[in-house]
Design an enzyme around this catalytic site. Sequence first.
Site, PDB file in Angstrom:
ATOM      1  N   MET A  56      -8.768   8.287  -0.006  1.00 18.79           N
ATOM      2  CA  MET A  56      -9.625   8.629   1.144  1.00 18.79           C
ATOM      3  C   MET A  56     -10.092  10.069   1.021  1.00 18.79           C
ATOM      4  SD  MET A  56      -7.215   7.108   4.132  1.00 18.79           S
ATOM      5  CE  MET A  56      -6.711   5.382   4.164  1.00 18.79           C
ATOM      6  N   HIS A  82      -8.231   1.408  -4.278  1.00 20.46           N
ATOM      7  CA  HIS A  82      -9.218   1.188  -3.211  1.00 20.46           C
ATOM      8  C   HIS A  82      -9.864   2.524  -2.878  1.00 20.46           C
ATOM      9  CE1 HIS A  82      -9.731  -0.088   1.314  1.00 20.46           C
ATOM     10  NE2 HIS A  82     -10.884   0.077   0.709  1.00 20.46           N
ATOM     11  N   MET A 121     -12.012   4.676  -0.792  1.00 15.53           N
ATOM     12  CA  MET A 121     -12.698   4.862   0.493  1.00 15.53           C
ATOM     13  C   MET A 121     -13.323   6.244   0.449  1.00 15.53           C
ATOM     14  SD  MET A 121      -9.804   3.161   2.882  1.00 15.53           S
ATOM     15  CE  MET A 121      -8.585   3.340   1.596  1.00 15.53           C
ATOM     16  N   MET A 160     -11.908  -5.932   4.818  1.00 14.12           N
ATOM     17  CA  MET A 160     -11.050  -5.044   5.612  1.00 14.12           C
ATOM     18  C   MET A 160     -10.732  -5.720   6.946  1.00 14.12           C
ATOM     19  SD  MET A 160     -10.366  -2.377   3.813  1.00 14.12           S
ATOM     20  CE  MET A 160      -9.405  -1.607   5.123  1.00 14.12           C
ATOM     21  N   ASP A 195      -4.657   3.727  -1.871  1.00 10.40           N
ATOM     22  CA  ASP A 195      -5.753   4.028  -0.950  1.00 10.40           C
ATOM     23  C   ASP A 195      -6.232   5.456  -1.121  1.00 10.40           C
ATOM     24  OD1 ASP A 195      -6.109   1.639   0.687  1.00 10.40           O
ATOM     25  OD2 ASP A 195      -4.023   1.975   1.275  1.00 10.40           O
ATOM     26  N   ASP A 223      -6.785  -6.348   3.965  1.00  9.27           N
ATOM     27  CA  ASP A 223      -6.158  -5.027   3.990  1.00  9.27           C
ATOM     28  C   ASP A 223      -6.228  -4.481   5.408  1.00  9.27           C
ATOM     29  OD1 ASP A 223      -5.299  -2.461   3.475  1.00  9.27           O
ATOM     30  OD2 ASP A 223      -6.977  -1.924   2.153  1.00  9.27           O
ATOM     31  N   HIS A 253      -1.139  -1.170  -4.352  1.00  5.18           N
ATOM     32  CA  HIS A 253      -2.435  -0.847  -3.760  1.00  5.18           C
ATOM     33  C   HIS A 253      -2.486   0.646  -3.453  1.00  5.18           C
ATOM     34  CE1 HIS A 253      -6.102  -1.872  -1.447  1.00  5.18           C
ATOM     35  NE2 HIS A 253      -5.691  -0.975  -0.563  1.00  5.18           N
ATOM     36  N   SER A 280       0.840  -1.199   0.000  1.00  6.64           N
ATOM     37  CA  SER A 280       0.000   0.000   0.000  1.00  6.64           C
ATOM     38  C   SER A 280       0.878   1.253   0.000  1.00  6.64           C
ATOM     39  CB  SER A 280      -0.906   0.016   1.223  1.00  6.64           C
ATOM     40  OG  SER A 280      -1.456   1.310   1.358  1.00  6.64           O
TER      41      SER A 280
HETATM   42  C1  DX5 Z   1      -6.467   1.306   5.602  1.00  7.21           C
HETATM   43  C2  DX5 Z   1      -5.982   1.200   4.165  1.00  7.21           C
HETATM   44  C3  DX5 Z   1      -4.858   0.252   4.045  1.00  7.21           C
HETATM   45  C4  DX5 Z   1      -3.603   0.688   4.737  1.00  7.21           C
HETATM   46  C5  DX5 Z   1      -2.933  -0.542   5.226  1.00  7.21           C
HETATM   47  O1  DX5 Z   1      -7.473   2.231   5.675  1.00  7.21           O
HETATM   48  O2  DX5 Z   1      -7.025   0.747   3.343  1.00  7.21           O
HETATM   49  O3  DX5 Z   1      -4.575  -0.122   2.696  1.00  7.21           O
HETATM   50  O4  DX5 Z   1      -2.738   1.410   3.914  1.00  7.21           O
HETATM   51  O5  DX5 Z   1      -1.861  -0.165   5.998  1.00  7.21           O
HETATM   52  P1  DX5 Z   1      -1.096  -1.162   6.961  1.00  7.21           P
HETATM   53  O6  DX5 Z   1      -0.617  -2.311   6.152  1.00  7.21           O
HETATM   54  O7  DX5 Z   1      -0.001  -0.315   7.507  1.00  7.21           O
HETATM   55  O8  DX5 Z   1      -2.088  -1.620   8.022  1.00  7.21           O
HETATM   56 ZN    ZN Z   2      -6.627  -0.217   1.188  1.00  7.30          ZN
END
Ligand code: DX5
Ligand code: ZN
Length: 235
Positions: free
Chosen positions: A56, A85, A87, A156, A54, A194, A52, A27
Amino acid sequence: MHGGGIGFGIGGVMLKPSFRDRVIAPSLLAADFSRIGEEAKRAVRSGADWMHLDVMDGHFVENISFGPAVVETVNQASDVFLDVHLMISRPDHYLQRFIDAGSDLITVHVEAPHDVSETLGRIRSAGLQAGLALNPATPLDEVLPYLNQIDLLLCMTVVPGFGGQAFMPEVLEKIAAAAAIRQQRGLSFHIEVDGGIAAKSAPLCYAAGANVMVAGSSTFRAPDMAAAIATIRRG
Ligand code: DX5
Ligand code: ZN
């Protein structure tokens, strides 16, 4: 945008990974943001199969990360498969921008306000793979109507929003239930996990039926990223 998947080459032909193959997706959230492109290349050199990303929005989750411009930056830096991903609250509204940015797979949350079936259909119609995510507190029942429309189910293993949180082992039961339903229905979507994925939690996830491991802190922040990825892959 990248053709299909990872390097399972047979006679020079690249095959897409199946749900029986282990896929490691570092990620980018845990990377050094001042050199995103270089960080993506470092992950690939270290054995990453997918990247990956993320996204947000500060509404769906309590954090703001990055948008389509960063997806595009990574897409230009490397031809690695981009696992995006979302969010965000209105994935349908922003979808086209992430498609245009070069995503290969886009995952949307079942809890977000949108017509889930329609959004998944749009992702596939654009020639991408479609993923559906559910939070730790969301029962598996919520995603059951959509399983024939997805290429990946993201379970998740933390409450989404931040990297570096502790893995929630109570999600393992849901992963196993999803794998059982997949088999009953003769489907072949990946099961991705994840949040808090590292040397200790990865084997539990494989055993429950997951095959795609998203790992942020445990890969990008490891002293030796290649060794960290190899350890997670081994399980
Ligand atoms: C969490 C994200 C993850 C995050 C995982 O909200 O969706 O992808 O980056 O991070 P680690 O591996 O550090 O838990
Ligand atoms: Zn993620």
